[in-house]
Design a protein around this motif. Structure first.
Motif, PDB file in Angstrom:
ATOM      1  N   THR A  34      -1.162  -0.880   9.630  1.00  0.00           N
ATOM      2  CA  THR A  34      -1.736  -0.588   8.163  1.00  0.00           C
ATOM      3  C   THR A  34      -0.944  -1.201   6.984  1.00  0.00           C
ATOM      4  OG1 THR A  34      -0.672   1.505   8.208  1.00  0.00           O
ATOM      5  CG2 THR A  34      -2.922   1.313   9.030  1.00  0.00           C
ATOM      6  N   PHE A  61      -0.045   9.813  -2.559  1.00  0.00           N
ATOM      7  CA  PHE A  61      -0.692   9.253  -1.484  1.00  0.00           C
ATOM      8  C   PHE A  61      -0.008   9.383  -0.189  1.00  0.00           C
ATOM      9  CE2 PHE A  61      -1.729   5.502   1.132  1.00  0.00           C
ATOM     10  CZ  PHE A  61      -2.969   5.735   1.384  1.00  0.00           C
ATOM     11  N   ALA A  99      -2.018 -10.606  -4.594  1.00  0.00           N
ATOM     12  CA  ALA A  99      -2.054  -9.022  -5.145  1.00  0.00           C
ATOM     13  C   ALA A  99      -0.771  -9.062  -5.910  1.00  0.00           C
ATOM     14  CB  ALA A  99      -1.684  -8.199  -3.747  1.00  0.00           C
ATOM     15  N   ALA A 143      -3.026  -2.389  -1.505  1.00  0.00           N
ATOM     16  CA  ALA A 143      -3.169  -1.034  -2.380  1.00  0.00           C
ATOM     17  C   ALA A 143      -2.253  -0.963  -3.347  1.00  0.00           C
ATOM     18  CB  ALA A 143      -3.522   0.096  -1.507  1.00  0.00           C
ATOM     19  N   VAL A 144      -0.951  -1.149  -2.943  1.00  0.00           N
ATOM     20  CA  VAL A 144       0.265  -0.736  -3.766  1.00  0.00           C
ATOM     21  C   VAL A 144       0.760  -2.085  -4.388  1.00  0.00           C
ATOM     22  CG1 VAL A 144       2.416   0.377  -4.071  1.00  0.00           C
ATOM     23  CG2 VAL A 144       0.799   1.313  -2.430  1.00  0.00           C
ATOM     24  N   ARG A 145       0.928  -2.913  -3.836  1.00  0.00           N
ATOM     25  CA  ARG A 145       1.097  -4.540  -4.430  1.00  0.00           C
ATOM     26  C   ARG A 145       2.294  -4.586  -4.677  1.00  0.00           C
ATOM     27  NH1 ARG A 145      -3.800  -3.298  -7.062  1.00  0.00           N
ATOM     28  NH2 ARG A 145      -5.442  -4.570  -6.223  1.00  0.00           N
ATOM     29  N   ARG A 202       0.082  -3.145 -10.315  1.00  0.00           N
ATOM     30  CA  ARG A 202       0.598  -2.409  -9.302  1.00  0.00           C
ATOM     31  C   ARG A 202       0.462  -0.896  -9.398  1.00  0.00           C
ATOM     32  NH1 ARG A 202       6.341  -5.706  -8.976  1.00  0.00           N
ATOM     33  NH2 ARG A 202       5.414  -7.986  -8.362  1.00  0.00           N
ATOM     34  N   ALA A 203       0.239  -0.289  -8.507  1.00  0.00           N
ATOM     35  CA  ALA A 203       0.284   1.093  -8.504  1.00  0.00           C
ATOM     36  C   ALA A 203       1.153   1.631  -8.572  1.00  0.00           C
ATOM     37  CB  ALA A 203      -0.241   1.844  -7.107  1.00  0.00           C
ATOM     38  N   HIS A 257      -3.056  -3.308   4.523  1.00  0.00           N
ATOM     39  CA  HIS A 257      -4.050  -2.392   3.602  1.00  0.00           C
ATOM     40  C   HIS A 257      -2.876  -1.755   2.573  1.00  0.00           C
ATOM     41  CE1 HIS A 257      -7.137  -3.128   6.614  1.00  0.00           C
ATOM     42  NE2 HIS A 257      -6.223  -2.757   7.561  1.00  0.00           N
ATOM     43  N   LEU A 258      -1.947  -1.411   2.884  1.00  0.00           N
ATOM     44  CA  LEU A 258      -0.987  -0.506   1.961  1.00  0.00           C
ATOM     45  C   LEU A 258      -0.547  -1.740   0.888  1.00  0.00           C
ATOM     46  CD1 LEU A 258       0.229   2.010   1.642  1.00  0.00           C
ATOM     47  CD2 LEU A 258       2.174   1.627   2.988  1.00  0.00           C
TER      48      LEU A 258
END
Length: 449
Positions: free
Chosen positions: A107, A22, A8, A114-116, A13-14, A110-111
């Motif tokens: 979680t 979010f 990731a 998503a954010v990396r 990256r987000a 998953h976080l």
């Protein structure tokens, strides 16, 4: 899990802004956060409006005795309560749970996918919790002010040295007081972030801001040296009182704000470093008690020692800061201002403070102990002069001085001056401003506003 994070990291990256939105949506979607927002924006107005209509007022709270007279006393009563109880609890619920909730729900994987970026996750969560806390504080301030002004009216406010503030000046000072308590609120929020990161899903992380605030409140009740008292961020929850004197007592307030901001930065930095060093591959991470002590508690204890040393070196204050000369000056000043208010109530010829030449002679313990430090055994005799009157007037007050410098002066005669809680005016009976009044003793040497 390690391979997933490594893969990731190479992807895009987000952004922090996207992560912030979010996290903010996650926070406000929780029922307890929504309930807190509603409570902070509605309950203070109802409380102030209801109490202002009661015959019995919270006179043991600063400005509580003036809730019948002006709507600007209500938000200050709420501010005193908020600094003691509400804000520590709010920061615990919001900041103290922002990281721990991911541990409870499992979680993190998953976080991270998503954010990396753990750095951006920390920034997004910290900013989101800060936004919610600011929303709650603004709600408390706006709601209490609206409730007071609507229920009682936009009238002048009596300051803590007896001088009368115009409605516009009172509104500005009330707003500034609420702004000033943002600094210690940020310090507690940062402690909440630190506890949430260091202790994981442990309930102690959630309770840490409230427990730290309670410990500091208990410390403020002790006869600590001035330097140690000012080195605690909780003092900024009290120091706003200095805004309501003339001149304003800005020294303790500015020190309290700076100390609080230093605590906020330090605790946030510690939380950030702990978060980056965390092992996210362990789904059962519960935090480490030893790590919490060495990486969180000990640095904050050291910060108290450092700030106390800096304050002691930067200010000439020593001991408790409550000295005979300061008490006498505070009592005489407040009496002179309040005497003028009583004079206007009785439709007597106006007299200025300079003409009154009010002085106070105070002792502690009947003169058997040193006239310094807190206690409920202070006794003051106030003397003043009226124009074209040879004999000086005198009035007696019993004082209860607390360790933080606040005092309550209780009139002990003569009856026509301060011995009864009502005065008979042409418009009927009215509260006697000289019967009991609140004041503050500046713990540092006199400053100019």
């Amino acid at each position: 899990m390690t391979a997933t994070i490594a893969h990731a990291a190479g992807a895009r990256r987000a952004s922090v802004a996207r992560g912030y939105r979010f996290e903010l949506v996650k926070l406000v979607s929780q029922w307890r956060i929504r309930l807190l927002v509603l409570a902070c924006w509605i309950a203070p107005a109802l409380f102030v409006a209801a109490v202002s209509q009661q015959s019995s007022l919270p006179v043991d709270t600063l400005f509580g005795r003036w809730m019948h007279a002006t709507g600007w006393a209500g938000p200050l009563v709420v501010l005193g309560f908020a600094g003691t109880w509400a804000l520590p609890l709010l920061t615990s619920v919001v900041a103290g749970d922002v990281f721990a909730s991911e541990d409870r729900l499992g979680t993190w994987r998953h976080l991270l996918v998503a954010v990396r970026s753990p750095r951006r996750i920390f920034a997004a969560k910290a900013l989101a919790s800060l936004t919610v806390i600011l929303l709650l504080v603004v709600g408390l301030a706006c709601s209490s002010a609206a409730g007071g002004v609507v229920a009682v009216g936009n009238h002048p406010l009596v300051g803590l040295d007896g001088h009368l503030l115009t409605p516009a000046d009172a509104a500005g000072k009330v707003l500034l007081a609420w702004v000033c308590v943002l600094a210690p609120t940020l310090a507690l929020a940062a402690i909440g972030l630190l506890g949430s990161v260091a202790l994981g899903r442990s309930p102690m992380g959630l309770l840490l801001p409230a427990l730290v605030a309670l410990a500091m409140q208990l410390a403020q009740m002790l006869p600590l040296p001035v330097a140690v008292r000012l080195a605690l961020p909780s003092y900024a929850f009290i120091a706003w009182n200095g805004l309501f004197t003339s001149p304003a007592q800005l020294g303790p307030l500015l020190i309290g704000i700076v100390v609080s901001l230093v605590w906020a930065v330090t605790a946030t930095a510690l939380a950030y470093l702990l978060f980056l060093r965390r092992d996210f591959t362990n789904p059962t991470h519960d935090g480490s008690g030893r790590r919490a002590v060495t990486a969180a508690v000990l640095p904050l204890v050291g910060l108290v020692a450092v700030t106390a040393a800096v304050v002691a070196a930067a200010t000439p204050a020593s001991g408790s800061g409550i000295e005979q000369d300061k008490v006498q000056r505070a009592v005489a000043t407040a009496f002179a201002h309040l005497y003028r208010i009583q004079t206007r109530q009785l439709n007597r010829p106006d007299v200025t403070e300079a003409q009154l030449k009010a002085t106070a002679t105070c002792n502690k313990g009947g003169g058997k102990v040193a006239a310094e430090g807190p206690g409920n055994d202070w006794r003051c005799i106030v003397s003043w002069h009226l124009p074209d009157v040879e004999a000086a007037g005198t009035a007696i007050y019993q004082l209860d001085v607390t360790a933080d410098g606040r005092f309550v002066a209780d009139g002990d005669g003569p009856k026509e001056v301060n011995g009864y809680f009502l005065v008979r005016t042409p418009a009927g009976d009215a509260p006697n401003p000289l019967w009991q009044f609140d004041g503050i003793v500046e713990l540092l040497p006199t400053t100019k506003g």
